[in-house]
Design an enzyme around this catalytic site. Structure first.
Site, mmCIF file in Angstrom:
data_model
loop_
_atom_site.group_PDB
_atom_site.id
_atom_site.type_symbol
_atom_site.label_atom_id
_atom_site.label_comp_id
_atom_site.label_asym_id
_atom_site.label_seq_id
_atom_site.Cartn_x
_atom_site.Cartn_y
_atom_site.Cartn_z
ATOM 1 N N CYS A 273 1.064 -1.258 -0.235
ATOM 2 C CA CYS A 273 0.025 -0.152 0.036
ATOM 3 C C CYS A 273 0.771 1.910 0.289
ATOM 4 O O CYS A 273 1.842 0.831 0.212
ATOM 5 C CB CYS A 273 -1.191 0.052 1.369
ATOM 6 S SG CYS A 273 -1.631 -1.208 1.453
ATOM 7 N N ARG B 112 3.765 0.905 -6.955
ATOM 8 C CA ARG B 112 3.596 0.008 -6.196
ATOM 9 C C ARG B 112 2.261 -1.196 -6.300
ATOM 10 O O ARG B 112 2.388 -1.772 -5.241
ATOM 11 C CB ARG B 112 3.572 0.431 -4.576
ATOM 12 C CG ARG B 112 4.480 1.305 -3.873
ATOM 13 C CD ARG B 112 4.271 2.787 -2.842
ATOM 14 N NE ARG B 112 4.003 2.017 -1.985
ATOM 15 C CZ ARG B 112 5.277 1.919 -0.554
ATOM 16 N NH1 ARG B 112 6.045 2.633 -1.160
ATOM 17 N NH2 ARG B 112 5.246 1.292 0.251
ATOM 18 N N TRP C 258 -3.838 -2.034 -1.938
ATOM 19 C CA TRP C 258 -2.815 -3.588 -1.927
ATOM 20 C C TRP C 258 -3.690 -4.247 -0.945
ATOM 21 O O TRP C 258 -3.511 -4.704 -0.013
ATOM 22 C CB TRP C 258 -1.821 -3.661 -1.992
ATOM 23 C CG TRP C 258 -1.215 -5.121 -2.485
ATOM 24 C CD1 TRP C 258 -0.858 -6.107 -1.852
ATOM 25 C CD2 TRP C 258 -1.359 -5.854 -3.536
ATOM 26 N NE1 TRP C 258 -0.859 -7.564 -2.180
ATOM 27 C CE2 TRP C 258 -1.176 -6.886 -3.339
ATOM 28 C CE3 TRP C 258 -2.044 -5.391 -4.660
ATOM 29 C CZ2 TRP C 258 -0.351 -7.889 -3.929
ATOM 30 C CZ3 TRP C 258 -1.363 -6.698 -5.379
ATOM 31 C CH2 TRP C 258 -0.682 -8.056 -5.501
ATOM 32 N N ASN D 255 -0.363 1.258 6.126
ATOM 33 C CA ASN D 255 -0.045 0.366 5.870
ATOM 34 C C ASN D 255 0.118 -0.491 6.416
ATOM 35 O O ASN D 255 1.053 0.288 8.091
ATOM 36 C CB ASN D 255 1.333 0.864 5.047
ATOM 37 C CG ASN D 255 0.870 1.641 3.637
ATOM 38 O OD1 ASN D 255 0.064 1.996 3.455
ATOM 39 N ND2 ASN D 255 2.213 1.974 2.840
ATOM 40 N N GLY D 256 0.256 -2.367 6.741
ATOM 41 C CA GLY D 256 0.862 -2.409 7.654
ATOM 42 C C GLY D 256 -0.527 -3.404 7.747
ATOM 43 O O GLY D 256 -1.543 -3.578 7.396
ATOM 44 N N GLU E 132 15.669 -24.011 -6.024
ATOM 45 C CA GLU E 132 15.012 -22.521 -5.994
ATOM 46 C C GLU E 132 16.490 -21.180 -6.555
ATOM 47 O O GLU E 132 16.134 -20.331 -7.620
ATOM 48 C CB GLU E 132 14.311 -21.707 -4.980
ATOM 49 C CG GLU E 132 13.944 -20.736 -4.267
ATOM 50 C CD GLU E 132 13.247 -19.911 -5.201
ATOM 51 O OE1 GLU E 132 12.912 -21.016 -6.029
ATOM 52 O OE2 GLU E 132 13.169 -19.059 -6.106
ATOM 53 N N LYS F 8 16.855 -19.145 -9.931
ATOM 54 C CA LYS F 8 16.920 -17.800 -9.753
ATOM 55 C C LYS F 8 17.790 -17.323 -10.466
ATOM 56 O O LYS F 8 18.152 -16.638 -11.699
ATOM 57 C CB LYS F 8 17.344 -17.183 -8.140
ATOM 58 C CG LYS F 8 16.269 -16.880 -7.064
ATOM 59 C CD LYS F 8 14.549 -15.982 -7.387
ATOM 60 C CE LYS F 8 13.750 -16.875 -8.403
ATOM 61 N NZ LYS F 8 12.379 -17.538 -8.145
ATOM 62 N N GLU G 37 16.960 -17.920 -14.695
ATOM 63 C CA GLU G 37 15.539 -16.682 -14.748
ATOM 64 C C GLU G 37 16.849 -15.527 -14.698
ATOM 65 O O GLU G 37 15.958 -15.076 -16.555
ATOM 66 C CB GLU G 37 15.038 -16.671 -13.783
ATOM 67 C CG GLU G 37 13.935 -17.599 -13.376
ATOM 68 C CD GLU G 37 13.181 -17.134 -13.243
ATOM 69 O OE1 GLU G 37 13.175 -17.274 -11.540
ATOM 70 O OE2 GLU G 37 11.210 -16.806 -13.580
ATOM 71 N N HIS H 145 24.834 -39.990 -8.015
ATOM 72 C CA HIS H 145 24.376 -40.835 -9.394
ATOM 73 C C HIS H 145 24.511 -40.216 -11.181
ATOM 74 O O HIS H 145 23.535 -40.435 -11.648
ATOM 75 C CB HIS H 145 23.088 -40.709 -8.684
ATOM 76 C CG HIS H 145 23.045 -42.137 -7.448
ATOM 77 N ND1 HIS H 145 23.647 -43.320 -7.178
ATOM 78 C CD2 HIS H 145 22.826 -41.374 -6.471
ATOM 79 C CE1 HIS H 145 23.353 -43.400 -5.392
ATOM 80 N NE2 HIS H 145 22.868 -42.111 -5.428
ATOM 81 N N LYS I 256 5.440 -12.693 -15.541
ATOM 82 C CA LYS I 256 5.168 -12.670 -13.995
ATOM 83 C C LYS I 256 4.059 -13.538 -13.471
ATOM 84 O O LYS I 256 4.669 -14.034 -12.468
ATOM 85 C CB LYS I 256 4.658 -10.932 -13.453
ATOM 86 C CG LYS I 256 4.638 -11.203 -12.201
ATOM 87 C CD LYS I 256 6.170 -11.436 -11.207
ATOM 88 C CE LYS I 256 5.549 -11.703 -9.464
ATOM 89 N NZ LYS I 256 7.140 -11.785 -9.241
HETATM 90 O O1 M6R Z 1 1.628 -16.798 -9.098
HETATM 91 P P1 M6R Z 1 2.788 -17.984 -8.666
HETATM 92 O O2 M6R Z 1 3.377 -18.118 -7.913
HETATM 93 O O3 M6R Z 1 1.876 -19.160 -9.143
HETATM 94 O O4 M6R Z 1 3.515 -18.627 -10.257
HETATM 95 C C1 M6R Z 1 4.434 -19.584 -10.219
HETATM 96 C C2 M6R Z 1 5.924 -19.249 -10.670
HETATM 97 O O5 M6R Z 1 5.049 -18.643 -12.522
HETATM 98 C C3 M6R Z 1 6.353 -18.407 -10.756
HETATM 99 O O6 M6R Z 1 7.175 -19.147 -9.144
HETATM 100 C C4 M6R Z 1 7.716 -18.512 -10.911
HETATM 101 O O7 M6R Z 1 8.395 -19.427 -11.863
HETATM 102 C C5 M6R Z 1 8.722 -17.012 -10.980
HETATM 103 N N1 M6R Z 1 9.297 -16.383 -12.236
HETATM 104 C C6 M6R Z 1 10.237 -17.638 -10.343
HETATM 105 O O8 M6R Z 1 11.100 -16.863 -9.965
#
Ligand code: M6R
Length: 599
Positions: free
Chosen positions: A2, A27, A70, A96-97, A475, A479, A482, A498, A594
């Site tokens: 927010c 935001r 938000w 906010n919060g 993860e 990252k 990507e 393995h 996104k």
């Molecule tokens: O909105 P979601 O959490 O469902 O999205 C899932 C994936 O598309 C999302 O986590 C994607 O892997 C990201 N780009 C990872 O950084």
């Protein structure tokens, strides 16, 4: 997240508030509003765009507050938009919060007329009660702050009171000193068109703004908050001075985590309150919980599975949502499907949840987005309360998802009569300490920058971990691939020998999670395996164990099974800085979106 703006001075307030809100749009918001005040109070608010507000054309008030919302508590509706008012319509509040104890306060204020479902509205009614005993708005707000728990940045005005009262606790608030008046704002972005002279409020501060002066109290005494001159341009300001949203969001994790847990846990009792309609009878009758998600959310589920199984003695399966089928022998009434999705709109996850629903299986959506399709369609919604995430690479929402699943584990264990109170207390103490531990890692960013510069030329990158270190390894690799476009793979550390070990050379940096919750002794053996093949190893190591045994080692604050989650922050910073060295478009990597709304 927010946004807040407030102005008092010589100029007409409305245009300043509106342009302030527009400068806060980045935001993310689902509703907006402003309150204008002199001897009367006028409030204009609604869902939708700032431009949709039905504002007067000839307002002349010189004081007011505004907000972009938000949603976290309560859906995005006109009534839930800020500012919120008291029964008399003379007090207006933007916030906010999260007010953690708002449920109790609302019960206590049962004689008041509530018009929204928000936590914020209790503040307006509490101020109303105080103003019956004092004509000092600042004193009234200060008395209210003694009653509320949680995090807040607050702006309060009241009809007939000359001034804006602002307060801060674990949610940023900045004061602007302009030529013709003074401002409050949630960040400096909306201030830059009026002034670059600002001071930052600190936790516990209560400020009174008049058109010419700002006085700040902390713990009842007047304090000085130094004025600083902002050098940022508007673009940098939107990102809080960070070069990219991703970096800003990495740094927002302590705050996002505080929001995720606010008002939800009692570490002394070892209990949590998630406000879900899942009954203890249903939860104790479960044979299986199925977690479904994609990408980063899938990794959060892999972590969550282990927490649920550790605490709640229930079988948990995790499936990539695009591969999900209900499976044979799953009985409605004895199975719960949990869809985890930051956006709440991911088509694959939605498809899986709808499939479960058609079979009569109960569904729970764990999401960041109030009002999203997953939140609306699931039988229950549990919000991770991380605030908007703009960078395509998910960062703060991973941490918030895992911590929310940790709280869910305690709730499910409790309902099933499986809760070990001392285990729950330890976990919840660690949950409470998590924001501070993450901050300690963030404070070591300069060392990670040096590391990223030294290793950015790697041919490929491997990430290894066991138990809860394994989803973090996956993860970390996701990252890096990507946003840097480097080849990166995550493995359960024991799987290296393995097959993948064949790929390890001197040009393959290996990042290893060697913490509590990640079977550190065995993982250390795997570290030796890759070291003997010449691979450089970067180890994330429990502080208690010490980093000395590793050529490159980073300490992770002691936090039991949450240590891998803290280690993940190093991996986020590493990925970010490798990509930055390579000058990649970090917030919008090629080919990625996104929110993936196609199957
Ligand atoms: O909105 P979601 O959490 O469902 O999205 C899932 C994936 O598309 C999302 O986590 C994607 O892997 C990201 N780009 C990872 O950084």
């Amino acid at each position: 997240m927010c946004g807040i703006i407030g102005y008092i001075g010589e100029a007409v307030a409305q245009p300043r508030l509106v342009s302030g809100l527009q400068n806060l749009e980045y935001r993310g918001y689902d509703s907006a509003g402003i309150a204008l005040v002199d001897d009367d109070l006028a409030v204009f608010k609604r869902t939708g765009l700032i431009g949709d507000l039905a504002l007067p054309e000839d307002s002349d008030q010189t004081c007011g507050i505004g907000h972009t919302r938000w949603s976290t508590h309560g859906k995005p509706t006109d009534a839930n938009a800020h500012p919120h008012t008291d029964c008399s319509g003379r007090v207006a509040v933007v916030h906010n919060g999260i007010i953690g104890n708002y449920d109790d306060l609302r019960t206590e204020l049962s004689e008041h007329t509530f018009r929204s479902e928000t936590d914020t509205e209790v503040v307006a009614h509490l101020v109303e009660e105080q103003l019956a005993t004092t004509d000092d708005l600042r004193a009234a707000v200060a008395a209210v702050l003694d009653r509320i728990e949680g995090s807040y940045a607050l702006g309060v005005v009241a009809a007939g009171y000359d001034g804006i009262v602002a307060a801060r606790q674990n949610s940023p608030l900045v004061v602007g000193h302009g030529g013709d008046g003074t401002f409050i704002a949630s960040d400096v972005t909306p201030l830059l068109e009026h002034t670059r002279e600002v001071s930052y409020l600190e936790d516990g501060d209560v400020a009174l703004l008049t058109g010419t002066e700002v006085t700040v109290w902390n713990d009842g005494a007047v304090v000085e908050r130094p004025t600083q001159t902002i050098q940022w341009d508007a673009d940098a300001a939107e990102k809080g001075g960070y070069a990219h949203y991703m970096l800003k969001e990495i740094h927002e994790q302590p705050q996002a985590l505080r929001q995720a847990i606010a008002g939800r846990l009692d570490p002394v009792e070892g209990s949590v309150d998630l406000d879900l309609s899942l009954s203890p009878a249903f939860l104790s009758g479960l044979d299986e919980i199925q977690l479904v998600a994609c990408g980063t959310s899938y990794h959060a589920c892999l972590y969550g599975k282990q927490l649920l199984e550790l605490l709640a003695d229930v079988r948990v399966t995790v499936e990539v949502a695009s591969e999900y089928t209900v499976g044979r022998g799953r009985t409605p009434g004895r199975t719960l499907v949990v869809g985890v999705s930051q956006s709440g709109e991911t088509a694959d996850t939605l498809r899986a949840l709808r499939m479960a629903d058609r079979t009569g299986i109960r569904t729970l959506g764990v999401t960041n987005t109030v009002g999203s399709t997953i939140a609306r369609e699931c039988d229950d919604a549990l919000y991770i309360q991380a605030g908007p995430e703009i960078g395509v690479a998910a960062t703060k929402t991973f941490a918030s998802q895992v911590v929310t699943l940790a709280l869910l584990s305690v709730a499910v264990a409790d309902a099933r009569g499986e809760l070990d109170p001392s285990q729950a207390r330890t976990l919840l103490e660690h949950v409470e300490a998590l924001p501070g531990a993450v901050q300690q890692v963030l404070d070591r960013e300069s060392a990670v920058i040096e590391l990223a510069e030294a290793y950015a030329g790697g041919d490929a990158f491997f990430f290894i971990g066991r138990r809860m270190g394994c989803p973090v390894a996956l993860e970390g690799a996701l990252k890096l691939k990507e946003i840097s476009y480097d080849h990166a793979e995550g493995f359960p550390a024991g799987e290296l020998k393995h097959g993948p070990l064949a790929l390890v050379t001197e040009g393959t940096p290996v990042l290893a999670v060697v913490t509590d919750g990640a079977r550190p002794e065995e993982t250390h053996n795997n570290v030796k395996e890759v070291q003997s093949r010449g691979a450089p190893v970067i180890a994330l190591v429990s502080e208690a164990a010490g980093v000395e045994e590793f050529e490159v080692g980073f300490p992770v604050p002691a936090l039991g099974v949450l240590e891998p989650l803290v280690a993940n922050v190093y991996l986020q910073l590493f990925a970010y800085h490798v990509a930055n060295v390579k000058e990649r478009p970090i917030d919008k990597p090629r080919n990625l979106a996104k929110s993936v709304t196609v199957e």
